[in-house]
Design a protein around this motif. Structure first.
Motif: not given
Length: 276
Positions: A129-133, A135-140, A173-177
């Motif tokens: 998936l796209a980077y930010n997407q 991130t959200v999926v892994i959180k789920g 990764f989220e911090a790097l964004v």
């Protein structure tokens, strides 16, 4: 007999880095003989400086220090691509481990794996998936794995540390964004800093002019001490600036020497900090 009035020495702020400029203004503010006024503010009546002017100077310094802090924000130093690769591998490893454990000889482990596989299966391929997407999926995924009804199964498979590692990679990764967002606004912050420097430079001229005039018209111990101290600070800042430039030039000479010339001591790779 004509008095020998103390003149404020000239200083060119354009030579100073942001850190040097802020340091000078902080030292300048510290010299002001401030007194509390009736309205809860501070002023310097012996220099003709009002509480409004003092508050304005403090506000400029606070804004500049805030911008400096924001510009220095740093998150994880590793590149986003590397952190993304690590979280992709960890997510795939966890799902594969759950899948593999379905064939475990231990019935309890196999049952736990069957239960978790139903939860994990929809997350296969999330690494594409796209980077930010992603991130959200892994959180789920992590949220599902840590639900109360799945805790025992996670413990049975012994994947708690793996989930923690995945959580850490995803957070990094989220911090790097977020860091990239900060850097993308650096130009805007530089423009704000330049504006603040100009405004505080004008403020400085007004305050020093009032202090000089007050000393001429109504010389006091406070006005003499302030002007003498200010000139000493100006001389110190000029000296430090000259030392910085000399060090810069020395570093340039070292890096331009052919191999074998000179000694190996010192940095030789000093970086010039441009006036902002």
């Amino acid at each position: 007999m004509r008095k020998n009035y103390i003149q404020v020495e000239d200083i060119y702020f354009g030579n100073l880095t942001n850190a040097e400029f802020i340091s000078f203004m902080e030292r300048f503010m510290a010299l002001l003989p401030l007194e509390d006024d009736e309205e809860g503010g501070q002023h310097a009546p012996k220099l003709g400086i009002t509480a409004e002017l003092v508050a304005e100077g403090k506000a400029f310094l606070a804004s500049m220090n805030d911008l400096t802090l924001k510009s220095q924000l740093k998150a994880e130093t590793k590149p986003k691509k590397e952190i993304d690769r690590l979280r992709d591998r960890m997510l795939a490893y966890i799902i594969e481990r759950i899948d593999f454990s379905r064939d475990a000889l231990d019935a309890a482990v196999a049952a736990a794996a069957e239960k978790l596989y139903l939860v994990a299966k929809p997350y296969r391929g999330a690494g594409r998936l796209a980077y930010n997407q992603e991130t959200v999926v892994i959180k789920g995924f992590l949220l599902d794995m840590n639900k109360t009804e799945n805790v025992d199964a996670v413990t049975a498979l012994g994947i708690e540390k793996d989930l923690d590692t995945l959580q850490a990679y995803n957070d990094q990764f989220e911090a790097l964004v977020k860091e990239a967002d900060v850097k993308s606004s650096s130009l805007d912050m530089n423009e704000k800093m330049r504006d603040l420097r100009v405004q505080m430079g004008d403020w400085y001229q007004e305050v020093t002019s009032l202090a000089f005039a007050s000393n001429v018209l109504n010389e006091s111990e406070e006005s003499l001490s302030f002007l003498t101290g200010l000139n000493a600070v100006i001389q110190d800042v000029k000296t430090l600036y000259k030392q910085r430039i000399a060090q810069l030039n020395s570093g340039k000479e070292e890096t331009s020497k052919p191999e074998g010339e000179g000694d190996d001591k010192g940095d030789g790779n000093l970086e010039f900090v441009p006036v902002e």
